[in-house]
Every structure is written in structure tokens, then in C-alpha cells.
Design a protein around this motif. Structure first.
Motif, PDB file in Angstrom:
ATOM      1  N   MET A 113       0.821  -1.202   0.000  1.00  0.00           N
ATOM      2  CA  MET A 113       0.000   0.000   0.000  1.00  0.00           C
ATOM      3  C   MET A 113       0.862   1.262   0.000  1.00  0.00           C
ATOM      4  SD  MET A 113      -2.922   1.304   2.685  1.00  0.00           S
ATOM      5  CE  MET A 113      -1.678   1.956   3.797  1.00  0.00           C
ATOM      6  N   LEU A 114       1.926   1.272   0.790  1.00  0.00           N
ATOM      7  CA  LEU A 114       2.813   2.434   0.823  1.00  0.00           C
ATOM      8  C   LEU A 114       3.452   2.671  -0.540  1.00  0.00           C
ATOM      9  CD1 LEU A 114       4.567   1.896   4.287  1.00  0.00           C
ATOM     10  CD2 LEU A 114       2.749   3.519   3.725  1.00  0.00           C
ATOM     11  N   LEU A 115       3.880   1.593  -1.188  1.00  0.00           N
ATOM     12  CA  LEU A 115       4.478   1.733  -2.516  1.00  0.00           C
ATOM     13  C   LEU A 115       3.445   2.163  -3.552  1.00  0.00           C
ATOM     14  CD1 LEU A 115       6.824  -1.402  -2.531  1.00  0.00           C
ATOM     15  CD2 LEU A 115       7.513   0.996  -2.395  1.00  0.00           C
ATOM     16  N   VAL A 116       2.240   1.628  -3.452  1.00  0.00           N
ATOM     17  CA  VAL A 116       1.186   2.002  -4.393  1.00  0.00           C
ATOM     18  C   VAL A 116       0.889   3.493  -4.300  1.00  0.00           C
ATOM     19  CG1 VAL A 116      -1.298   1.808  -4.807  1.00  0.00           C
ATOM     20  CG2 VAL A 116       0.084  -0.251  -4.632  1.00  0.00           C
ATOM     21  N   PHE A 117       0.743   4.003  -3.083  1.00  0.00           N
ATOM     22  CA  PHE A 117       0.449   5.427  -2.921  1.00  0.00           C
ATOM     23  C   PHE A 117       1.626   6.286  -3.365  1.00  0.00           C
ATOM     24  CE2 PHE A 117      -3.241   4.109  -0.619  1.00  0.00           C
ATOM     25  CZ  PHE A 117      -4.102   5.199  -0.669  1.00  0.00           C
ATOM     26  N   PHE A 118       2.845   5.828  -3.110  1.00  0.00           N
ATOM     27  CA  PHE A 118       4.024   6.590  -3.542  1.00  0.00           C
ATOM     28  C   PHE A 118       4.056   6.728  -5.060  1.00  0.00           C
ATOM     29  CE2 PHE A 118       8.417   6.462  -5.130  1.00  0.00           C
ATOM     30  CZ  PHE A 118       8.899   7.640  -4.593  1.00  0.00           C
ATOM     31  N   SER A 142      -0.661   2.716 -16.717  1.00  0.00           N
ATOM     32  CA  SER A 142      -1.674   2.557 -15.668  1.00  0.00           C
ATOM     33  C   SER A 142      -2.815   1.676 -16.137  1.00  0.00           C
ATOM     34  CB  SER A 142      -2.213   3.928 -15.246  1.00  0.00           C
ATOM     35  OG  SER A 142      -1.184   4.750 -14.741  1.00  0.00           O
ATOM     36  N   LEU A 143      -3.204   1.818 -17.404  1.00  0.00           N
ATOM     37  CA  LEU A 143      -4.257   0.961 -17.952  1.00  0.00           C
ATOM     38  C   LEU A 143      -3.796  -0.492 -18.010  1.00  0.00           C
ATOM     39  CD1 LEU A 143      -5.644   3.221 -20.837  1.00  0.00           C
ATOM     40  CD2 LEU A 143      -6.772   2.648 -18.685  1.00  0.00           C
ATOM     41  N   LEU A 144      -2.513  -0.698 -18.337  1.00  0.00           N
ATOM     42  CA  LEU A 144      -1.964  -2.052 -18.319  1.00  0.00           C
ATOM     43  C   LEU A 144      -2.011  -2.631 -16.907  1.00  0.00           C
ATOM     44  CD1 LEU A 144      -0.466  -4.412 -19.689  1.00  0.00           C
ATOM     45  CD2 LEU A 144       1.675  -3.183 -19.219  1.00  0.00           C
ATOM     46  N   SER A 145      -1.651  -1.811 -15.932  1.00  0.00           N
ATOM     47  CA  SER A 145      -1.711  -2.250 -14.535  1.00  0.00           C
ATOM     48  C   SER A 145      -3.141  -2.577 -14.127  1.00  0.00           C
ATOM     49  CB  SER A 145      -1.148  -1.161 -13.625  1.00  0.00           C
ATOM     50  OG  SER A 145      -1.525  -1.357 -12.283  1.00  0.00           O
ATOM     51  N   TYR A 146      -4.083  -1.743 -14.531  1.00  0.00           N
ATOM     52  CA  TYR A 146      -5.491  -1.929 -14.163  1.00  0.00           C
ATOM     53  C   TYR A 146      -6.066  -3.202 -14.781  1.00  0.00           C
ATOM     54  CZ  TYR A 146     -10.448  -0.837 -13.576  1.00  0.00           C
ATOM     55  OH  TYR A 146     -11.771  -0.896 -13.253  1.00  0.00           O
ATOM     56  N   ALA A 147      -5.623  -3.524 -15.996  1.00  0.00           N
ATOM     57  CA  ALA A 147      -6.189  -4.672 -16.719  1.00  0.00           C
ATOM     58  C   ALA A 147      -5.455  -5.982 -16.430  1.00  0.00           C
ATOM     59  CB  ALA A 147      -6.173  -4.399 -18.221  1.00  0.00           C
ATOM     60  N   MET A 148      -4.283  -5.933 -15.797  1.00  0.00           N
ATOM     61  CA  MET A 148      -3.481  -7.137 -15.587  1.00  0.00           C
ATOM     62  C   MET A 148      -4.063  -7.994 -14.461  1.00  0.00           C
ATOM     63  SD  MET A 148      -0.850  -9.027 -16.304  1.00  0.00           S
ATOM     64  CE  MET A 148       0.211  -7.962 -17.330  1.00  0.00           C
ATOM     65  N   PRO A 149      -4.432  -9.252 -14.746  1.00  0.00           N
ATOM     66  CA  PRO A 149      -4.886 -10.143 -13.657  1.00  0.00           C
ATOM     67  C   PRO A 149      -3.724 -10.471 -12.724  1.00  0.00           C
ATOM     68  CG  PRO A 149      -5.553 -10.970 -15.826  1.00  0.00           C
ATOM     69  CD  PRO A 149      -4.540  -9.890 -16.059  1.00  0.00           C
ATOM     70  N   SER A 150      -3.972 -10.419 -11.442  1.00  0.00           N
ATOM     71  CA  SER A 150      -2.898 -10.637 -10.474  1.00  0.00           C
ATOM     72  C   SER A 150      -2.352 -12.060 -10.547  1.00  0.00           C
ATOM     73  CB  SER A 150      -3.398 -10.344  -9.059  1.00  0.00           C
ATOM     74  OG  SER A 150      -4.496 -11.179  -8.733  1.00  0.00           O
ATOM     75  N   PHE A 151      -3.228 -13.042 -10.756  1.00  0.00           N
ATOM     76  CA  PHE A 151      -2.741 -14.428 -10.797  1.00  0.00           C
ATOM     77  C   PHE A 151      -1.863 -14.662 -12.026  1.00  0.00           C
ATOM     78  CE2 PHE A 151      -6.517 -14.609 -13.434  1.00  0.00           C
ATOM     79  CZ  PHE A 151      -6.184 -15.496 -14.436  1.00  0.00           C
ATOM     80  N   VAL A 198       3.625  -8.027  -7.278  1.00  0.00           N
ATOM     81  CA  VAL A 198       2.341  -8.290  -7.928  1.00  0.00           C
ATOM     82  C   VAL A 198       1.263  -7.353  -7.382  1.00  0.00           C
ATOM     83  CG1 VAL A 198       0.511  -9.992  -8.250  1.00  0.00           C
ATOM     84  CG2 VAL A 198       2.900 -10.683  -8.436  1.00  0.00           C
ATOM     85  N   VAL A 199       1.190  -7.214  -6.059  1.00  0.00           N
ATOM     86  CA  VAL A 199       0.171  -6.358  -5.455  1.00  0.00           C
ATOM     87  C   VAL A 199       0.369  -4.901  -5.869  1.00  0.00           C
ATOM     88  CG1 VAL A 199      -0.828  -5.563  -3.287  1.00  0.00           C
ATOM     89  CG2 VAL A 199      -0.081  -7.932  -3.502  1.00  0.00           C
ATOM     90  N   VAL A 200       1.604  -4.441  -5.902  1.00  0.00           N
ATOM     91  CA  VAL A 200       1.885  -3.048  -6.273  1.00  0.00           C
ATOM     92  C   VAL A 200       1.537  -2.795  -7.733  1.00  0.00           C
ATOM     93  CG1 VAL A 200       3.714  -1.339  -6.578  1.00  0.00           C
ATOM     94  CG2 VAL A 200       3.655  -2.733  -4.504  1.00  0.00           C
ATOM     95  N   PHE A 201       1.984  -3.679  -8.623  1.00  0.00           N
ATOM     96  CA  PHE A 201       1.764  -3.444 -10.048  1.00  0.00           C
ATOM     97  C   PHE A 201       0.280  -3.470 -10.400  1.00  0.00           C
ATOM     98  CE2 PHE A 201       1.342  -4.655 -14.483  1.00  0.00           C
ATOM     99  CZ  PHE A 201       2.209  -3.763 -15.096  1.00  0.00           C
ATOM    100  N   THR A 202      -0.463  -4.400  -9.833  1.00  0.00           N
ATOM    101  CA  THR A 202      -1.885  -4.500 -10.166  1.00  0.00           C
ATOM    102  C   THR A 202      -2.745  -3.502  -9.399  1.00  0.00           C
ATOM    103  OG1 THR A 202      -2.152  -6.266  -8.506  1.00  0.00           O
ATOM    104  CG2 THR A 202      -1.703  -6.937 -10.776  1.00  0.00           C
TER     105      THR A 202
END
Length: 324
Positions: A113-118, A142-151, A198-202
């Protein structure tokens, strides 16, 4: 701010709101779980060593032989004492099961979460200020990140960085050889690099687009026009005008993010073999471990409501006019 100036009436209404919503959520949770087909003790019928008398004895031990209304009241009074019951699967107190797994889940999600907000703040604000190719590149990423499935990303990282290159471990949170002191924490950080990535990128893509959109609206304001006319540089504009106007939205998002810190990710914890809260909830759902399921759901609901109240309190401190 003194205690006399605090909006005690509003605080009292928020507390009553939490109590009322928790009661409604607990009632719905209890009813939904007990209406689900099968049960933890249904598997006893497949075990020739489990006689009907033995199954009846186990139900009596856990209080499942009582009427549903009495089971609910017993459960509610136990929760008031922070007693979530005994796990059917392990026989341990539910609170101990949660304590054993909450640390790793909190570490992963808090770091992410800290990295995501940064990253979201950095790229979202700067893309809105600079525009052009920089903004277009941030938007596409950002659109790539939004569309990327975490699994899917998790499997790619395991295959590429773990299996092919061998840079990172593919499962677990510690190596085969136990370590102590700083070496232990470095080993844990090394094992959790891929899950956190994975959590940060997605997760940062949607927040980046949101902050970018808010910043573009702020930049259309008259005070930004006059600030630029006065010759203020970009850094000063961000610090004096953009950040303060973004704070209410960020506080709201942080309040809603509180349950996610402890909820865990079922899919990621399964893929990386991390024994956290998400995996605990998944395993409990499969085995119909009612006390664990209800304990996790109640904790998650409480954190959601608490996050909303904390966000409202911080917003009142930032802007007292919101009390009206």
C-alpha cells in the motif's frame, strides 16, 4: 482543537452506526453460513470410525445441537469478550489462528500500500502537470496495470524471475535454513519481493488514473492560474495547492483500504504458498469451519466501519466546515 470543540453528537452517532451495522452484518453472516449446504461434520459420515453418537457428541461440544437463535446469542456474547470460538479443523482458538497469520498478511499489504500510494502520487500528479508524451505513457502503463490479472502476473514472475533466472524464491516466506537477527528479516523480504511486486503493479494503476484526474481538475482552478501568474515553480504549486486539495480524497481511500491490509489475497497466497489470512479464509470455507469464517468476516466488517469513521474524523480535522 480542544475537547469542548469536538463534535460529540456526531461522534456518538458514528459509534451507534458502527454498533448497529455490526449487529446487522453479524446476523446476515450467521444466517448465510448456517444455510449453506453440508457442514464440517458431514464428512464424518464417510469415516467408518465416526459413529453417529461420536458426531452428536462433537456437535454438543461445539454447541451445534442447540437451536439457531440460541447459537447466535451465545456467539454474540462470546464476541463481546473477543472470544471467536474454537476452530473445527485445528481445535485451536480462532483468535490464535488469526494471530498466527495476520503478521505476514499485514506486512505484505502494508508494504504494497505504501508503494502504491508513492507511485500513484508521483506519476499521477506529474503526468497531469507535464502532459504530452509523459502523460500518455503514464496513462497507458496505468491501464496495463489496471487490466493485468494478479494471478497471471504472479505466474509470469514465478516462471521468469523464479524458475528461469532463479533470482527470487517461488514460494514461502523463509528459506530452508533458519536465520536469526537481520539476516532473517532480509530473507523474509527476499521471499516476499514477488508477492509485493504483484500487489503493487496490479494496484497502482487505478489509483494513478484517479489522482491524475483529480489533479487535472485542480489545475483548472483559478488559484492555480494566479499561482502560475505569480511565477511559482512546479514544486511549490504541488506542495501548496495540489497536495492540500488532494488530501480529502486520499484520506477517504486510506480509510477504505484498512480492511484490505488484514484481509489478504486468497489467490496470491495460494500461488506463493503464503500462510496468511487469505489462505486461512479459503481453507476454512472449503472445510466449513464456521467459527473461523465468521471470525474473519466480523473482523473485516469492523475494520471497514472503523476505517470509514476514522476517515470522517480526519476529514473533520482537515476541514471543520464538514461538520455542518
Amino acid at each position: 482543537m480542544s475537547f469542548s470543540s469536538l463534535p460529540w453528537a456526531l461522534i456518538g452517532r458514528r459509534i451507534l452506526y458502527i454498533i448497529g451495522m455490526l449487529w446487522i452484518i453479524s446476523l446476515i453472516t450467521f444466517g448465510a453460513i448456517h444455510m449453506a449446504p453440508n457442514s464440517f461434520f458431514a464428512a464424518g459420515g464417510l469415516n467408518p470410525n465416526m459413529t453417529p453418537d461420536a458426531i452428536a457428541h462433537l456437535k454438543a461440544v461445539y454447541g451445534l445441537d442447540k437451536p439457531l437463535w440460541q447459537q447466535y446469542l451465545d456467539w454474540m456474547f462470546a464476541i463481546l469478550r473477543l472470544d471467536f470460538g474454537i476452530s473445527f479443523a485445528s481445535g485451536n482458538p480462532v483468535i490464535e489462528e488469526i494471530k498466527a497469520r495476520i503478521g505476514v498478511t499485514l506486512g505484505i499489504n502494508l508494504s504494497a500500500m505504501l508503494l502504491v500510494f508513492f507511485f500513484a502520487f508521483r506519476f499521477g500528479i506529474r503526468s497531469a502537470l507535464r502532459g504530452g508524451l509523459y502523460e500518455a505513457s503514464v496513462k497507458q502503463f496505468s491501464l496495463l496495470s489496471y487490466a493485468m490479472p494478479s494471478f497471471y502476473l504472479a505466474l509470469l514472475l514465478i516462471w521468469g524471475l523464479g524458475l528461469k533466472l532463479g533470482w527470487f524464491p517461488m514460494a514461502g516466506i523463509e528459506g530452508m535454513t533458519p536465520k536469526t537477527g537481520p539476516a532473517k528479516w532480509l530473507d523474509i523480504a527476499w521471499h516476499l519481493t514477488l508477492p509485493v511486486t504483484v500487489v503493487v503493479f496490479t494496484g497502482f494503476g487505478s489509483l494513478t488514473l484517479y489522482i491524475r484526474s483529480l489533479t487535472r481538475e485542480i489545475l483548472k482552478s483559478d488559484y492555480i492560474f494566479f499561482a502560475r501568474a505569480r511565477g511559482l515553480d512546479e514544486r511549490t504549486i504541488i506542495r501548496r495547492y495540489v497536495y492540500p486539495n488532494l488530501m480529502p480524497f486520499v484520506v477517504t481511500i486510506l480509510g477504505l483500504s484498512l480492511p484490505g491490509l488484514l484481509g489478504g489475497s486468497v489467490i496470491l497466497e495460494q500461488i506463493f504458498s503464503i500462510d496468511g489470512m487469505g489462505l486461512l479464509f479459503y481453507q476454512s470455507a472449503l472445510s466449513r469451519d464456521y467459527p473461523v469464517i465468521m471470525g474473519i468476516l466480523v473482523v473485516g466488517a469492523f475494520l471497514t466501519l472503523l476505517g470509514n469513521v476514522i476517515a470522517d474524523a480526519v476529514l473533520l480535522a482537515i476541514d471543520p466546515h464538514r461538520r455542518k
